[in-house]
Design a protein around this motif. Structure first.
Motif, PDB file in Angstrom:
ATOM      1  N   GLY A 170       0.883  -1.210  -0.009  1.00 20.98           N
ATOM      2  CA  GLY A 170       0.141  -0.046  -0.124  1.00 20.98           C
ATOM      3  C   GLY A 170       0.859   1.285   0.110  1.00 20.98           C
ATOM      4  N   HIS A 171       0.945   1.946  -1.061  1.00 21.33           N
ATOM      5  CA  HIS A 171       1.708   3.322  -1.173  1.00 21.33           C
ATOM      6  C   HIS A 171       1.059   4.560  -1.077  1.00 21.33           C
ATOM      7  N   PRO A 172       1.469   5.432  -0.545  1.00 18.40           N
ATOM      8  CA  PRO A 172       1.111   6.629  -0.391  1.00 18.40           C
ATOM      9  C   PRO A 172       0.285   7.522  -1.311  1.00 18.40           C
ATOM     10  N   ALA A 173       0.884   7.238  -2.638  1.00  9.49           N
ATOM     11  CA  ALA A 173       0.401   7.400  -3.859  1.00  9.49           C
ATOM     12  C   ALA A 173       0.847   6.711  -5.002  1.00  9.49           C
ATOM     13  N   ALA A 174      -0.067   6.701  -6.246  1.00 10.32           N
ATOM     14  CA  ALA A 174       0.135   5.886  -7.240  1.00 10.32           C
ATOM     15  C   ALA A 174       1.520   6.188  -7.676  1.00 10.32           C
ATOM     16  N   ALA A 175       2.102   5.246  -8.315  1.00 10.03           N
ATOM     17  CA  ALA A 175       3.461   5.465  -9.188  1.00 10.03           C
ATOM     18  C   ALA A 175       3.105   6.299 -10.360  1.00 10.03           C
ATOM     19  N   SER A 176       4.235   6.767 -11.003  1.00  9.47           N
ATOM     20  CA  SER A 176       4.012   7.046 -12.318  1.00  9.47           C
ATOM     21  C   SER A 176       3.770   6.112 -13.344  1.00  9.47           C
ATOM     22  N   ASP A 177       2.688   6.288 -14.080  1.00 11.34           N
ATOM     23  CA  ASP A 177       2.233   5.280 -15.155  1.00 11.34           C
ATOM     24  C   ASP A 177       2.776   5.489 -16.537  1.00 11.34           C
ATOM     25  N   ASN A 178       4.044   6.141 -16.647  1.00 11.98           N
ATOM     26  CA  ASN A 178       4.591   6.321 -17.863  1.00 11.98           C
ATOM     27  C   ASN A 178       5.095   4.967 -18.446  1.00 11.98           C
ATOM     28  N   GLY A 179       5.045   3.850 -17.664  1.00 14.11           N
ATOM     29  CA  GLY A 179       5.569   2.571 -18.174  1.00 14.11           C
ATOM     30  C   GLY A 179       6.986   2.372 -18.029  1.00 14.11           C
ATOM     31  N   GLN A 180       7.844   3.318 -17.309  1.00 12.45           N
ATOM     32  CA  GLN A 180       9.230   3.084 -16.977  1.00 12.45           C
ATOM     33  C   GLN A 180       9.774   2.475 -15.894  1.00 12.45           C
ATOM     34  N   SER A 181      10.800   2.004 -15.671  1.00 15.31           N
ATOM     35  CA  SER A 181      11.504   1.623 -14.304  1.00 15.31           C
ATOM     36  C   SER A 181      10.563   0.784 -13.742  1.00 15.31           C
ATOM     37  N   ILE A 182       9.860  -0.070 -14.317  1.00 20.05           N
ATOM     38  CA  ILE A 182       8.981  -1.083 -13.542  1.00 20.05           C
ATOM     39  C   ILE A 182       9.914  -1.645 -12.589  1.00 20.05           C
ATOM     40  N   ARG A 183      11.260  -1.996 -12.857  1.00 22.02           N
ATOM     41  CA  ARG A 183      12.212  -2.260 -12.105  1.00 22.02           C
ATOM     42  C   ARG A 183      13.258  -1.242 -11.891  1.00 22.02           C
ATOM     43  N   PRO A 184      14.160  -1.217 -10.910  1.00 20.56           N
ATOM     44  CA  PRO A 184      15.267  -0.245 -10.916  1.00 20.56           C
ATOM     45  C   PRO A 184      16.032  -0.224 -12.056  1.00 20.56           C
ATOM     46  N   ALA A 185      16.504   1.070 -12.636  1.00 23.56           N
ATOM     47  CA  ALA A 185      17.240   1.274 -13.548  1.00 23.56           C
ATOM     48  C   ALA A 185      18.733   0.746 -13.196  1.00 23.56           C
ATOM     49  N   MET A 186      19.361   0.223 -14.145  1.00 27.73           N
ATOM     50  CA  MET A 186      20.721  -0.428 -14.141  1.00 27.73           C
ATOM     51  C   MET A 186      21.859   0.237 -15.151  1.00 27.73           C
ATOM     52  N   GLY A 187      23.010   0.823 -14.945  1.00 28.68           N
ATOM     53  CA  GLY A 187      23.762   1.016 -16.006  1.00 28.68           C
ATOM     54  C   GLY A 187      25.033   1.740 -15.323  1.00 28.68           C
ATOM     55  N   TRP A 188      25.629   2.814 -15.975  1.00 25.51           N
ATOM     56  CA  TRP A 188      26.442   3.760 -15.473  1.00 25.51           C
ATOM     57  C   TRP A 188      26.334   5.103 -15.822  1.00 25.51           C
ATOM     58  N   SER A 189      26.961   6.090 -14.920  1.00 23.11           N
ATOM     59  CA  SER A 189      26.873   7.319 -14.954  1.00 23.11           C
ATOM     60  C   SER A 189      28.037   7.927 -14.892  1.00 23.11           C
ATOM     61  N   SER A 190      28.188   9.082 -15.575  1.00 16.47           N
ATOM     62  CA  SER A 190      29.523   9.805 -15.975  1.00 16.47           C
ATOM     63  C   SER A 190      30.136  10.511 -14.665  1.00 16.47           C
ATOM     64  N   TRP A 191      29.064  10.988 -13.653  1.00 19.12           N
ATOM     65  CA  TRP A 191      29.537  11.911 -12.721  1.00 19.12           C
ATOM     66  C   TRP A 191      30.691  11.453 -11.703  1.00 19.12           C
ATOM     67  N   SER A 192      30.716  10.441 -11.011  1.00 19.12           N
ATOM     68  CA  SER A 192      31.732  10.135 -10.144  1.00 19.12           C
ATOM     69  C   SER A 192      33.264  10.021 -10.754  1.00 19.12           C
ATOM     70  N   PHE A 193      33.227   9.402 -11.783  1.00 18.03           N
ATOM     71  CA  PHE A 193      34.577   9.010 -12.216  1.00 18.03           C
ATOM     72  C   PHE A 193      35.032  10.393 -13.329  1.00 18.03           C
ATOM     73  N   VAL A 194      34.117  10.374 -14.182  1.00 15.13           N
ATOM     74  CA  VAL A 194      34.433  11.600 -15.460  1.00 15.13           C
ATOM     75  C   VAL A 194      34.371  13.028 -14.915  1.00 15.13           C
ATOM     76  N   ARG A 195      33.323  13.030 -13.862  1.00 18.73           N
ATOM     77  CA  ARG A 195      33.049  14.399 -13.396  1.00 18.73           C
ATOM     78  C   ARG A 195      32.903  15.430 -14.321  1.00 18.73           C
ATOM     79  N   ARG A 196      33.734  16.427 -14.223  1.00 23.07           N
ATOM     80  CA  ARG A 196      33.404  17.775 -15.154  1.00 23.07           C
ATOM     81  C   ARG A 196      34.032  17.711 -16.393  1.00 23.07           C
ATOM     82  N   TRP A 197      34.701  16.611 -16.669  1.00 21.13           N
ATOM     83  CA  TRP A 197      35.469  16.479 -17.969  1.00 21.13           C
ATOM     84  C   TRP A 197      34.795  15.451 -18.905  1.00 21.13           C
ATOM     85  N   PRO A 198      33.452  15.434 -19.281  1.00 23.06           N
ATOM     86  CA  PRO A 198      33.173  14.349 -20.319  1.00 23.06           C
ATOM     87  C   PRO A 198      33.457  14.595 -21.600  1.00 23.06           C
ATOM     88  N   THR A 199      33.546  13.725 -22.542  1.00 24.63           N
ATOM     89  CA  THR A 199      34.082  13.951 -23.876  1.00 24.63           C
ATOM     90  C   THR A 199      33.322  12.597 -24.586  1.00 24.63           C
TER      91      THR A 199
END
Length: 449
Positions: free
Chosen positions: A28-57
């Motif tokens: 029982g959740h306090p509000a309905a989840a977004s119904d845009n059909g995305q992230s039915i399960r948590p997203a998995m992947g990689w993000s640039s911020w931690s390692f690449v930080r301010r210098w992405p190319t």
């Protein structure tokens, strides 16, 4: 690959059930989840911020995408390649804008453009993530750029009395969503991102005052007709949790997991994090637990596993890091350099049992919180319980115990260690483990009788 195809089929089916308002998993959740059909399960992947930080190319992002594939992480479900901040071009007055007032790409960093980068990532069977913050750029207002497809201009919608939070070029004015043309401006930006092939959009610097922006971007992303996973950041107020859940697919529950304690400029470089920044997530994960579920997840920030001890965590602490994220159902977005993947960490990240805990669609509750001793538990749809024991301390062993009655059943249960995969046999009434500082024990319990 068969497992990935099955997972995709399940995700599609569950998405249809959510959109049809058929209850799942009994929560029982306090509000309905977004119904845009995305992230039915948590997203998995990689993000640039931690390692690449301010210098992405372009070259750096392509290299990480290549590494996701060659390492086998893509086959485990790590499919998003997310370009974070500092892709934009700035001048003395903030963001350089295009003819419709939207940020322009720094062509020195991305000479082929963002669409070409997204196309490359898609060619690898991966998905492309991108980054924006609320508001409209000062340069758009100064130039009074037209809003695409309308007779309105930037000055018609900007509230120049206040500026939005922005971490790069700054100089972002608030948008007055009571003014005609405001939604259309966001629509034009979302349409541009969709045309570039964006599959995931992080909107950063969000607070309670930005709910109108969050609503506008939700509406705009839906209008593109392209499936786009919608993520909010960072340190969002829990008082608005029901709103975040209704509008987005994930939301950052705290500030950055990075310690900004490296030797480079702005604290870049190794170490990427430390135990205090990871262990601080235990309390926020407990506080936010009730808001997580299919379609919307509590984002504990990047998973700093992949480069061994140099990230700032011991192997025990890294396993606890992964275990907490998995128990919480957090997105698993790696922040490390995947081109130099450590063999110990690769074994952690390719552990199907750990990934399965993260992807089971349930966020665990904390049931023991006593000094350095913590126990978390969740019941999966199969009727099994997943239980995690932690010693969050930095010195001294600690024996952590839990009664099955605290977990949710009585009697005995068949126990499997999920990190090692070993069968621990049938255990009656309670379970205990003596853990090193920062160590975890993650078990699956099948109640008997």
């Amino acid at each position: 690959m068969t497992r990935i195809r099955i997972r995709s089929l399940v995700v599609t089916l569950v998405g249809l059930l959510i959109a049809s308002a058929i209850p799942l998993l009994g929560g029982g959740h306090p509000a309905a989840a977004s119904d845009n059909g995305q992230s039915i399960r948590p997203a998995m992947g990689w993000s640039s911020w931690s390692f690449v930080r301010r210098w992405p190319t372009e070259a750096k992002i392509k290299a990480q995408a290549d590494a996701l594939v060659s390492s086998g992480l893509k086959d485990q479900g790590f499919v998003y390649v997310n370009l974070d901040d500092f892709w934009q071009k700035c001048d003395a007055d903030g963001f350089v804008v295009d003819s419709y007032g939207r940020w322009t790409v720094d062509s020195a960093k991305f000479p082929s453009g963002i669409k070409a980068l997204a196309d490359y990532i898609h060619s690898k069977g991966l998905k492309f993530g991108f980054y924006v913050t609320p508001g409209i750029a000062k340069n758009a207002v100064t130039k009074n750029t037209p809003i695409e497809g309308t007779s309105y201009h930037a000055k018609d919608i900007a509230d120049t009395s206040k500026t939005e939070k922005n971490y790069n070029c700054k100089n972002m004015y608030y948008i007055d969503y009571g003014k005609p043309g405001a939604q259309e401006f966001v629509n034009s930006w979302a349409k541009q991102f969709a045309s570039w092939g964006v599959d995931y959009l992080k909107i950063d610097g969000v607070g309670s005052q930005d709910i109108p922006d969050v609503r506008a971007w939700d509406k705009a992303l839906r209008a593109t007709g392209r499936p786009i996973n919608y993520a909010l950041s960072n340190n969002l107020p829990i008082a608005e949790a029901s709103t975040w859940r209704q509008l987005a697919n994930s939301w950052r529950t705290q500030g950055d997991v990075e310690c900004y304690c490296g030797p480079g400029s702005n604290g870049s470089g190794y170490p990427l994090t430390d135990w205090s920044h990871v262990s601080a997530r235990f309390t926020s994960a407990a506080n936010w637990q009730q808001y997580a579920g299919p379609g919307g997840w509590n984002d504990l920030d990047s998973l700093e596993i992949g480069n061994g001890d140099q990230v700032g965590l011991t192997a025990d602490q890294r396993r606890s890091h992964f275990t907490l994220w998995a128990m919480a159902g957090s997105p698993l977005l790696l922040g490390t350099d995947l081109t130099k993947l450590d063999s110990v960490d690769k074994a952690m990240l390719t552990n199907d049992r750990l990934i399965g805990v993260d992807q089971d669609g349930v966020a665990a509750k904390r049931i023991v919180n006593s000094g350095v001793r913590q126990v978390w538990s969740k019941k999966e749809k199969s009727g099994d319980y997943v239980v995690a024991l932690f010693n969050t301390g930095t010195s001294g062993n600690s024996t952590v115990s839990v009664n099955w009655s605290q977990v949710g059943f009585t009697g005995s249960g068949d126990v499997t260690d999920l990190w090692s995969g070993s069968d621990k046999g049938t255990i009656t009434d309670s379970y205990s483990a003596t853990l090193r500082p920062g160590e975890t024990r993650l078990i699956r319990v099948t109640p008997q009788g």
